[in-house]
Design an enzyme around this catalytic site. Structure first.
Site, PDB file in Angstrom:
ATOM      1  N   CYS A  90       0.333  -1.139  -0.332  1.00 45.15           N
ATOM      2  CA  CYS A  90       0.028  -0.081   0.286  1.00 45.15           C
ATOM      3  C   CYS A  90       0.763   1.091  -0.068  1.00 45.15           C
ATOM      4  O   CYS A  90       1.610   1.119   0.675  1.00 45.15           O
ATOM      5  CB  CYS A  90      -0.902  -0.243   1.203  1.00 45.15           C
ATOM      6  SG  CYS A  90      -1.680   1.623   1.705  1.00 45.15           S
ATOM      7  N   CYS A 206      -0.093   3.321  -7.620  1.00 47.50           N
ATOM      8  CA  CYS A 206      -1.071   2.937  -6.661  1.00 47.50           C
ATOM      9  C   CYS A 206      -1.012   1.936  -6.953  1.00 47.50           C
ATOM     10  O   CYS A 206      -0.861   1.316  -8.687  1.00 47.50           O
ATOM     11  CB  CYS A 206      -2.047   3.572  -7.608  1.00 47.50           C
ATOM     12  SG  CYS A 206      -3.409   3.035  -6.932  1.00 47.50           S
ATOM     13  N   THR A 207      -1.665   0.841  -6.019  1.00 49.54           N
ATOM     14  CA  THR A 207      -1.158  -0.585  -6.610  1.00 49.54           C
ATOM     15  C   THR A 207      -2.647  -1.165  -7.521  1.00 49.54           C
ATOM     16  O   THR A 207      -2.788  -2.185  -7.529  1.00 49.54           O
ATOM     17  CB  THR A 207      -1.841  -1.214  -5.150  1.00 49.54           C
ATOM     18  OG1 THR A 207      -2.731  -1.049  -4.390  1.00 49.54           O
ATOM     19  CG2 THR A 207      -0.520  -1.364  -3.898  1.00 49.54           C
TER      20      THR A 207
END
Lengths: 297, 297
Positions: A90, A206-207
């Site tokens: 994250c 961003c994942t």
């Protein structure tokens, strides 16, 4: 220092060989499953336990001290489940909590390693660029943290990072709209400044973003290299396990390792959304209540 | 030789520069969209027109002569839409109809190139293997056609091809079950003989299979290279366009090319399924009735 109930079974916390223990992975929700996905592909013989803190999702707008506390609570839970290494999948949690969490875990009996998403990506982007111009797509919080800028400049101070904050993109993807016209327009707008800057490498900061990598690759052109958290991080996890002699002793003939899921929110919602993010069946999802920690180191 | 109504508009069939014309891509259904996906990423400045013959899907069990006729009908339609090159994004159609279709298209005024899915994959697999042991996953029809075996052995007679026929896999994927336990069991069974044979390269010999490549990569292990139709074919299309001076003259500043869709069956079903296969928005899908051709060359 903290109050908690150990939930792991005796066999989980007292497994004889350290290598046989699972790798703990956590995120504020399902986004980190794109990281787990790369870990599963690169490290097929390892076991994994993934925790999504969906009850407190998203972390993006929270204060760093609060995220530090959440991360400590999650780490205690994963430790109780026998984790031999922790992966912070994250961006917000990595930016806010990686240093304090690393200190905390080094004090445990095992001396647990904690790896986060920012540095491996920055390293890989610097290794990949030929023009010295790197692009970054990330949430506004991640862009303003300047974590990627610092990580990139630690490795090479002469590289230019062109950061584009994308306020809506993760939400569009999470809502399952990643293949529609709204996503196309959002992505087109995000890519324009990167094209103008002539970057040859773009960090997906961003994942959620790997789910739209075909669209990004098409907009940016085939000459641009996309760097995502998962692939870069998976290599570092592999190195860490080898150095610490923590590779799972399972042989090829014994098949793949196991993966299982915990979340703090609704398990059905997690399973439905998670399957799309992981691109593999999730199996059982267990609801978990995290014990509060009194303070963070 | 044939009876047909030209449906392309005047501007489509009389575009001044040949390079500005679209690339025609066809398949028996939506599977070929995984090939289009790679073409869109590799050739972002090109226009594409895709035809899915969904009314007559699947081709797998049909006689080669019948598939030859279908392919000729589709080619005429795409020709009328101004196609400058044809891509057969279907394994059954490539195996059955590529030679006759190539002859037929070479006789047109443009002398159209026709590229299929089998040979580019075979070439790439031979280039990739170090052990000389290549695996093939494909439908029973494709496996019994021995098309991949011939293509591989034309390039290197000393390479061993281990073919596994997967009767259910395409159907499981098409039904949207690619992330569930049934898919996992089907894939595990298909991978076992390839693992036993110690292959280091696996050809995905069906356009549906790239949708489960994460699962395949995990089962086979990170040391195995997966070769799929799209990526290998996209390079050959690029070379063909350059050699023939048929690259689209569109510059980077002018953005990406356009893509549009035709199908012979239900347009809504095509759009819904197609979005998942293409991983991009499809936009409008046009229903098309193909004119019969009297005979094939």
């Amino acid at each position: 220092m903290m109050t908690r109930v150990v939930r792991g079974t005796a066999s989980e916390t007292s497994s004889p060989g350290q290598g046989g223990r699972p790798i703990g992975v956590f995120d504020s929700g399902v986004g980190g499953l794109t990281v787990l996905h790369e870990l599963l592909v690169r490290l097929p013989r390892e076991d994994f336990v993934y925790l999504g803190d969906t009850a407190r999702f998203p972390y993006g707008e929270r204060a760093p001290r609060e995220i530090e506390r959440f991360a400590a609570e999650i780490a205690e839970e994963l430790l109780a489940r026998g984790a031999k290494l922790l992966v912070v999948a994250c961006n917000s949690a990595t930016a806010a909590a990686l240093p304090s969490l690393s200190r905390r875990m080094m004090q445990t009996t095992l001396g647990l390693d904690v790896l986060g998403v920012v540095r491996p990506e920055a390293l890989q982007a610097v290794a990949s660029t030929r023009s010295g111009r790197i692009g970054l797509l990330a949430t506004p919080t991640t862009v303003s943290s300047r974590a990627y800028e610092q990580a990139v400049h630690t490795v090479d101070p002469h590289v230019t990072l062109h950061a584009v904050a994308c306020p809506d993109l993760a939400a569009v993807i999470q809502a399952g709209e990643q293949f529609d016209e709204r996503a196309l327009a959002t992505v087109r707008e995000a890519c324009r400044p990167l094209q103008d800057a002539g970057v040859d490498t773009v960090i997906l900061g961003c994942t959620h973003y790997p789910l739209i990598s075909p669209m990004l690759q098409r907009m940016l052109g085939p000459q641009v290299t996309l760097v995502s958290s998962g692939a870069a991080l998976a290599r570092q996890v592999e190195h860490a396990l080898s150095t610490r002699e923590l590779r799972n002793p399972r042989t090829e003939g014994e098949g793949e390792g196991e993966y299982r899921f915990l979340c703090t929110g609704d398990v059905e919602a997690f399973r439905e959304l998670g399957t799309r993010f992981l691109q593999m069946p999730l199996g059982e999802v267990e609801h978990v209540e995290l014990a509060a920690v009194e303070a963070v180191a």
